[in-house]
Scaffold this active site. Structure first.
Site, PDB file in Angstrom:
ATOM      1  N   ASP A 157       0.808  -1.218   0.000  1.00 41.44           N
ATOM      2  CA  ASP A 157       0.000   0.000   0.000  1.00 41.44           C
ATOM      3  C   ASP A 157       0.846   1.275   0.000  1.00 41.44           C
ATOM      4  OD1 ASP A 157      -2.258  -1.700   0.229  1.00 41.44           O
ATOM      5  OD2 ASP A 157      -1.860  -1.856   2.367  1.00 41.44           O
TER       6      ASP A 157
ATOM      7  N   GLY B 204      -4.051  -4.230  -4.632  1.00 39.16           N
ATOM      8  CA  GLY B 204      -5.044  -3.259  -5.079  1.00 39.16           C
ATOM      9  C   GLY B 204      -4.300  -1.985  -5.436  1.00 39.16           C
ATOM     10  N   HIS B 205      -3.914  -1.866  -6.691  1.00 36.13           N
ATOM     11  CA  HIS B 205      -3.126  -0.701  -7.115  1.00 36.13           C
ATOM     12  C   HIS B 205      -4.073   0.393  -7.615  1.00 36.13           C
ATOM     13  CE1 HIS B 205       0.758  -3.277  -7.588  1.00 36.13           C
ATOM     14  NE2 HIS B 205       0.263  -3.270  -6.370  1.00 36.13           N
TER      15      HIS B 205
ATOM     16  N   LYS C 274       1.883   2.168  -5.289  1.00 34.93           N
ATOM     17  CA  LYS C 274       2.578   1.706  -6.497  1.00 34.93           C
ATOM     18  C   LYS C 274       1.802   2.031  -7.772  1.00 34.93           C
ATOM     19  CE  LYS C 274       2.936  -2.321  -4.457  1.00 34.93           C
ATOM     20  NZ  LYS C 274       2.855  -2.094  -3.014  1.00 34.93           N
TER      21      LYS C 274
ATOM     22  N   GLN D 241       2.386  -5.892  -3.212  1.00 34.35           N
ATOM     23  CA  GLN D 241       2.644  -5.984  -1.767  1.00 34.35           C
ATOM     24  C   GLN D 241       3.936  -5.230  -1.423  1.00 34.35           C
ATOM     25  OE1 GLN D 241       1.765  -9.357  -3.333  1.00 34.35           O
ATOM     26  NE2 GLN D 241      -0.229  -8.430  -3.134  1.00 34.35           N
TER      27      GLN D 241
HETATM   28  P1  IMP Z   1      -2.602 -12.829   1.515  1.00 36.00           P
HETATM   29  O1  IMP Z   1      -1.456 -12.659   0.615  1.00 36.00           O
HETATM   30  O2  IMP Z   1      -3.883 -12.305   0.954  1.00 36.00           O
HETATM   31  O3  IMP Z   1      -2.757 -14.216   2.048  1.00 36.00           O
HETATM   32  O4  IMP Z   1      -2.331 -11.924   2.814  1.00 36.00           O
HETATM   33  C1  IMP Z   1      -1.212 -12.159   3.663  1.00 36.00           C
HETATM   34  C2  IMP Z   1      -0.870 -10.883   4.419  1.00 36.00           C
HETATM   35  O5  IMP Z   1      -0.399  -9.905   3.490  1.00 36.00           O
HETATM   36  C3  IMP Z   1      -2.051 -10.233   5.127  1.00 36.00           C
HETATM   37  O6  IMP Z   1      -1.573  -9.569   6.285  1.00 36.00           O
HETATM   38  C4  IMP Z   1      -2.543  -9.211   4.125  1.00 36.00           C
HETATM   39  O7  IMP Z   1      -3.236  -8.155   4.721  1.00 36.00           O
HETATM   40  C5  IMP Z   1      -1.228  -8.753   3.515  1.00 36.00           C
HETATM   41  N1  IMP Z   1      -1.364  -8.304   2.131  1.00 36.00           N
HETATM   42  C6  IMP Z   1      -1.538  -9.066   1.041  1.00 36.00           C
HETATM   43  N2  IMP Z   1      -1.582  -8.318  -0.064  1.00 36.00           N
HETATM   44  C7  IMP Z   1      -1.432  -7.047   0.342  1.00 36.00           C
HETATM   45  C8  IMP Z   1      -1.358  -5.794  -0.351  1.00 36.00           C
HETATM   46  O8  IMP Z   1      -1.421  -5.711  -1.588  1.00 36.00           O
HETATM   47  N3  IMP Z   1      -1.202  -4.680   0.423  1.00 36.00           N
HETATM   48  C9  IMP Z   1      -1.073  -4.762   1.765  1.00 36.00           C
HETATM   49  N4  IMP Z   1      -1.126  -5.898   2.445  1.00 36.00           N
HETATM   50  C10 IMP Z   1      -1.295  -7.039   1.745  1.00 36.00           C
END
Ligand code: IMP
Length: 422
Positions: free
Chosen positions: A14, A41-42, A17, A223
């Site tokens: 977040d 979520g870009h 990007k 991420q």
């Molecule tokens: P997952 O990849 O959806 O299983 O999430 C694993 C961890 O990464 C969790 O704490 C999510 O909130 C965090 N996470 C996954 N994708 C994002 C992102 O694009 N932005 C921020 N946090 C993320």
């Protein structure tokens, strides 16, 4: 032969990007995603509209830019087709400028059910996953049981799906979780039809041909480094390599072809989901940051945890990825705070260190801060000469600590709200 420049989030995701890739896209003919999936979520804002991209690279709104979804990405056809509809409604058909790797893995609807079942089972120690099926899909990839995008063009596809879903159902039974409904399956097949209408290719040959032609590629990370499967705050991480090393493997180019590495960081820190967060603010300052920065997840809508900029963690991320240039985002959010802090070391076991320890647990490490005077409004600032002196102090302190220049400072969500520092 040209190079692949890589743009990475250096914190917990977040960092903004989407906006920065869209801004830099004008200098590139090709933008490529190499890891992650619709957990990302870009966000892009222009012409008074806001778009959130989950799977499709952020260069898609530039008509002359080719976009590639690389082999390291995991794709949910349902999310993909919704995204296509949304973009198409605004920008027209995108089939001429979006390519999908045949080697990218598919997120099956049962992967999402598994994600939910695993999280529920973990109870209080849950990861706080976005529940988009990311972990179970990468698990199947690594355990050599995945279904790939290229499979949807093969005659044995239905049988492969059957085997995968039967295996998932067995696990779901162990967790007393429900099986897939018919409507979920139908939605998935409708999504597959949309995916099938795109160019599905061996994108590694495409990248090689593009670089050989002398065109530079921008690889768009998703991420952030602190969510990396190896170097993040394990097990509270995502299931892919979000650091620079993930780019060559997730796109299929030789590591030596890596060019400039851009590292993005917010002027403060946020984290969504569970896991350690050394500089987290549990008080009204954290609340004020959340409000000022509109810190709610762009994929899940969850409130993000907020805290001060953490240079110990940032320096670690810079080191792991070999960052060449820094980009600071959301500097405007700190406008109006009378004092602003930066963590410059951690106290661990009674000793001060600038190295990231194995455990980031809140009862083991205590951040040590340097305090700065705050600054006023930045939203109308257009050039670096107009930046307030107090902001410049904050910025140059960060540059000196990391020993890398900041090339861009973003001061608002709009495409144009960006200041060139070089
Ligand atoms: P997952 O990849 O959806 O299983 O999430 C694993 C961890 O990464 C969790 O704490 C999510 O909130 C965090 N996470 C996954 N994708 C994002 C992102 O694009 N932005 C921020 N946090 C993320």
């Amino acid at each position: 032969m040209e190079k692949v420049d890589v743009l990475l989030g250096l914190q917990w995701g977040d960092e903004g990007k989407g906006k920065v890739v869209d801004y830099l896209a004008t200098g590139y003919g090709v933008i490529a995603r190499f890891q992650g999936g619709p957990n990302a979520g870009h966000t892009l804002e222009f012409d008074g509209k806001k778009f959130v991209l989950h799977t499709i690279p952020s260069g898609i709104f530039r008509k002359d830019v080719v976009n590639i979804i690389g082999n390291g990405v995991v794709i949910d056809p349902i999310v993909f087709s919704k995204e296509v509809d949304e973009i198409t409604a605004y920008a027209g058909d995108i089939r001429d400028r979006l390519y999908v790797s045949s080697r990218a893995h598919l997120i099956l609807p049962t992967h999402k059910l598994l994600d939910a079942a695993y999280e529920k089972d973990k109870g209080l120690s849950k990861i706080g996953s976005t529940l988009r099926g990311i972990g179970p899909t990468y698990t199947d990839k690594i355990s050599r049981a995945g279904v790939r995008v290229g499979d949807i063009l093969q005659s044995g596809f239905k049988e492969k799906m059957k085997v995968a879903i039967a295996k998932h159902n067995k696990i779901l039974d162990q967790y007393n979780a429900e099986h897939l409904s018919d409507s979920q399956m139908m939605e998935f097949y409708a999504g597959l039809d949309v995916l099938r209408s795109f160019k599905i290719v061996e994108t590694e040959y495409m990248t090689d041909a593009i670089l050989s032609k002398g065109q530079r590629i921008l690889a768009e990370g998703a991420q952030g480094s602190m969510l990396d499967i190896d170097f993040g705050s394990y097990p509270f991480v995502t299931s892919s390599n979000t650091v620079c090393a993930g780019a060559p493997a997730g796109l299929g180019y030789a590591p030596a072809r890596t060019g400039t590495v851009y590292g993005l960081f917010k002027a403060y820190c946020t984290r969504v989901g569970s896991g350690p967060f050394p500089t987290e603010l549990h008080d009204e300052t954290g609340e004020a940051l959340r409000k000022a920065g509109n810190e709610f997840g762009s994929t899940t809508g969850r409130p993000r945890r907020c805290g001060w900029l953490d240079l110990v963690a940032l320096k670690y991320a810079v080191m792991i990825s070999g960052v060449d240039k820094l980009i600071m985002t959301k500097a405007d959010v700190l406008s109006g705070f009378s004092k602003v802090k930066i963590a410059t070391s951690y106290r661990v076991g009674g000793k001060s260190t600038q190295e990231l320890p194995f455990s980031l647990s809140a009862d083991e490490i205590y951040p040590e801060y340097t305090e700065f005077e705050g600054w006023g409004e930045l939203k109308d600032v257009k050039t670096k000469e107009d930046l307030p002196a107090t902001f410049n102090e904050f910025l140059s302190f960060t540059e000196k600590y990391l020993n890398i220049p900041v090339m861009l400072v973003s001061v608002g969500p709009e495409r144009a709200a960006i200041i060139e520092m070089e």
